[in-house]
Design a protein around this motif. Structure first.
Motif, short mmCIF file in Angstrom:
data_model
loop_
_atom_site.label_atom_id
_atom_site.label_comp_id
_atom_site.label_asym_id
_atom_site.label_seq_id
_atom_site.Cartn_x
_atom_site.Cartn_y
_atom_site.Cartn_z
N UNK A 140 0.85 -1.18 0.00
CA UNK A 140 0.00 0.00 0.00
C UNK A 140 0.89 1.24 0.00
N UNK A 141 0.64 2.13 -0.96
CA UNK A 141 1.36 3.39 -1.03
C UNK A 141 0.35 4.52 -1.14
N UNK A 142 0.54 5.54 -0.31
CA UNK A 142 -0.30 6.73 -0.39
C UNK A 142 0.43 7.80 -1.21
N UNK A 143 -0.28 8.37 -2.17
CA UNK A 143 0.28 9.44 -3.01
C UNK A 143 -0.53 10.70 -2.76
N UNK A 144 0.08 11.64 -2.06
CA UNK A 144 -0.56 12.91 -1.74
C UNK A 144 -0.18 13.93 -2.81
N UNK A 145 -1.18 14.53 -3.45
CA UNK A 145 -0.94 15.47 -4.55
C UNK A 145 -1.53 16.83 -4.24
N UNK A 146 -0.74 17.85 -4.48
CA UNK A 146 -1.18 19.23 -4.26
C UNK A 146 -0.96 20.01 -5.56
N UNK A 147 -2.03 20.59 -6.10
CA UNK A 147 -1.93 21.29 -7.37
C UNK A 147 -1.03 22.53 -7.22
N UNK A 148 -0.20 22.75 -8.21
CA UNK A 148 0.78 23.84 -8.15
C UNK A 148 0.14 25.17 -8.51
N UNK A 149 0.29 26.14 -7.62
CA UNK A 149 -0.15 27.53 -7.86
C UNK A 149 -1.61 27.59 -8.30
N UNK A 234 3.86 13.69 -3.04
CA UNK A 234 4.72 13.01 -2.08
C UNK A 234 4.16 11.63 -1.80
N UNK A 235 5.02 10.62 -1.82
CA UNK A 235 4.59 9.24 -1.61
C UNK A 235 5.00 8.75 -0.23
N UNK A 236 4.19 7.86 0.32
CA UNK A 236 4.51 7.24 1.61
C UNK A 236 4.03 5.79 1.57
N UNK A 237 4.93 4.87 1.95
CA UNK A 237 4.63 3.44 1.89
C UNK A 237 4.29 2.90 3.28
N UNK A 238 3.26 2.08 3.33
CA UNK A 238 2.88 1.42 4.57
C UNK A 238 3.56 0.06 4.63
N UNK A 239 4.14 -0.32 5.76
CA UNK A 239 4.23 0.41 7.04
C UNK A 239 5.56 1.14 7.23
N UNK A 240 6.41 1.16 6.19
CA UNK A 240 7.75 1.73 6.35
C UNK A 240 7.71 3.20 6.73
N UNK A 241 6.81 3.98 6.11
CA UNK A 241 6.75 5.43 6.35
C UNK A 241 5.68 5.81 7.37
N UNK A 242 4.98 4.86 7.91
CA UNK A 242 3.95 5.13 8.90
C UNK A 242 3.06 3.93 9.08
N UNK A 243 2.73 3.63 10.33
CA UNK A 243 1.91 2.45 10.61
C UNK A 243 0.42 2.78 10.64
N UNK A 248 1.38 8.20 7.83
CA UNK A 248 1.58 8.16 6.38
C UNK A 248 1.33 9.54 5.76
N UNK A 249 0.28 10.21 6.20
CA UNK A 249 -0.01 11.54 5.67
C UNK A 249 1.09 12.53 6.04
N UNK A 250 1.62 12.39 7.24
CA UNK A 250 2.71 13.28 7.66
C UNK A 250 3.93 13.09 6.77
N UNK A 251 4.28 11.84 6.48
CA UNK A 251 5.43 11.57 5.60
C UNK A 251 5.17 12.08 4.19
N UNK A 252 3.98 11.81 3.68
CA UNK A 252 3.65 12.24 2.32
C UNK A 252 3.64 13.76 2.21
N UNK A 253 3.08 14.42 3.22
CA UNK A 253 3.04 15.89 3.19
C UNK A 253 4.44 16.48 3.25
N UNK A 254 5.33 15.88 4.02
CA UNK A 254 6.71 16.36 4.08
C UNK A 254 7.38 16.27 2.70
N UNK A 255 7.08 15.23 1.97
CA UNK A 255 7.67 15.07 0.64
C UNK A 255 7.01 15.97 -0.40
N UNK A 256 5.74 16.28 -0.21
CA UNK A 256 5.09 17.27 -1.08
C UNK A 256 5.78 18.62 -0.91
#
Length: 272
Positions: A140-149, A234-243, A248-256
């Motif tokens: 399972x991988x979460x992909x958090x996307x934020x539109x640019x500008x 920003x991508x985050x993989x379960x459970x490596x980036x969050x259990x 997971x959202x925190x890791x993905x948001x940091x990468x965004x």
């Protein structure tokens, strides 16, 4: 209609209560569009229009008796101010109703604009998603996307075209999903993909979507040059980036945020 009545008899234009009530009906009907901005626009338009009509009637009257009518009575400034206040109150009441309707839609688990699952759905269903992945032994991988500008784009083309642009984005992202995967609109310009694959494969897929979206220009409804809409992910993989979901959202948001710092329009799968 009120202007036509006023041309025949000044008092009729301002004291015809039945015709005036259509202002209230018109404002109330905007609730059917489920858009508080439209309600505020129509309310403001009604207040300005009726206020200008009242000003024109009083300004054109050479004598007080011209504001008297056997059928419609006397026209007074106090009465007209009360009606303007009533229009304002009707608008505010309708906005409150629209807001409540939107909240009910959100609580039902669906985003009112795109029809996608929303944050409430995510919070409710993620424990089941984790359990399914755990029992299947899958990824399972979460992909958090934020539109640019996107706020600047929204201001340039207007909220109506901005809503159309968000629906186009949702369609492009949704086309990239495979069975048992989900696309969630978290709110505003943020989307989340729940991908049943390792983070490496997820990066390839999301980056492919990123390129496809950048190539598919958005055409504003009222003309103008087609716009290029991009996103940072920003991508985050379960459970490596969050259990859990929060981790997971925190890791993905940091990468965004890292993707934004690096110039936007890119996908980040690991911390730098």
């Amino acid at each position: 209609m009120l202007v036509l009545l006023a041309l025949g008899e000044r008092a009729a234009g301002l004291n015809s209560l039945i015709v005036w009530c259509f202002y209230l009906v018109g404002i109330a009907l905007t609730a059917l569009r489920n858009d508080g901005r439209l309600t505020l626009y129509v309310t403001g338009l009604a207040i300005v229009q009726y206020g200008l009509l009242a000003w024109a009637v009083f300004a054109s009257a050479d004598a007080p008796d011209q504001l008297l009518s056997v059928d419609y009575g006397a026209v007074s400034i106090g009465t007209q101010l009360e009606r303007l206040v009533l229009l304002l109150l009707m608008g505010l009441l309708t906005v409150a109703i629209v807001h409540r309707m939107q909240r009910l839609v959100e609580l039902s688990g669906r985003d009112g604009l795109t029809g996608l699952p929303n944050r409430a759905w995510l919070l409710q269903h993620m424990p089941r998603v984790f359990e399914d992945v755990r029992s299947d032994g899958g990824s399972l991988t979460l992909a958090l996307m934020d539109l640019d500008r996107f706020k600047r784009i929204n201001d340039e083309i207007g909220h109506r075209d901005g809503d159309r642009a968000l629906r186009q984005v949702a369609a492009v992202l949704g086309d990239a999903l495979e069975p048992r995967e989900r696309l969630v609109r978290l709110g505003g310009q943020e989307f989340l993909m729940l991908l049943r694959c390792p983070i490496g494969s997820a990066w390839e897929r999301v980056d492919r979507v990123r390129r496809a979206m950048a190539e598919r220009r958005f055409a504003p409804e009222l003309g103008g040059d087609p716009l290029r809409i991009t996103f940072s992910a920003g991508l985050a993989a379960w459970p490596h980036d969050g259990v859990d979901l929060s981790g997971l959202l925190h890791s993905a948001d940091r990468r965004v945020r890292q993707a934004k710092r690096d110039g936007c329009n890119r996908v980040v799968a690991r911390d730098i």
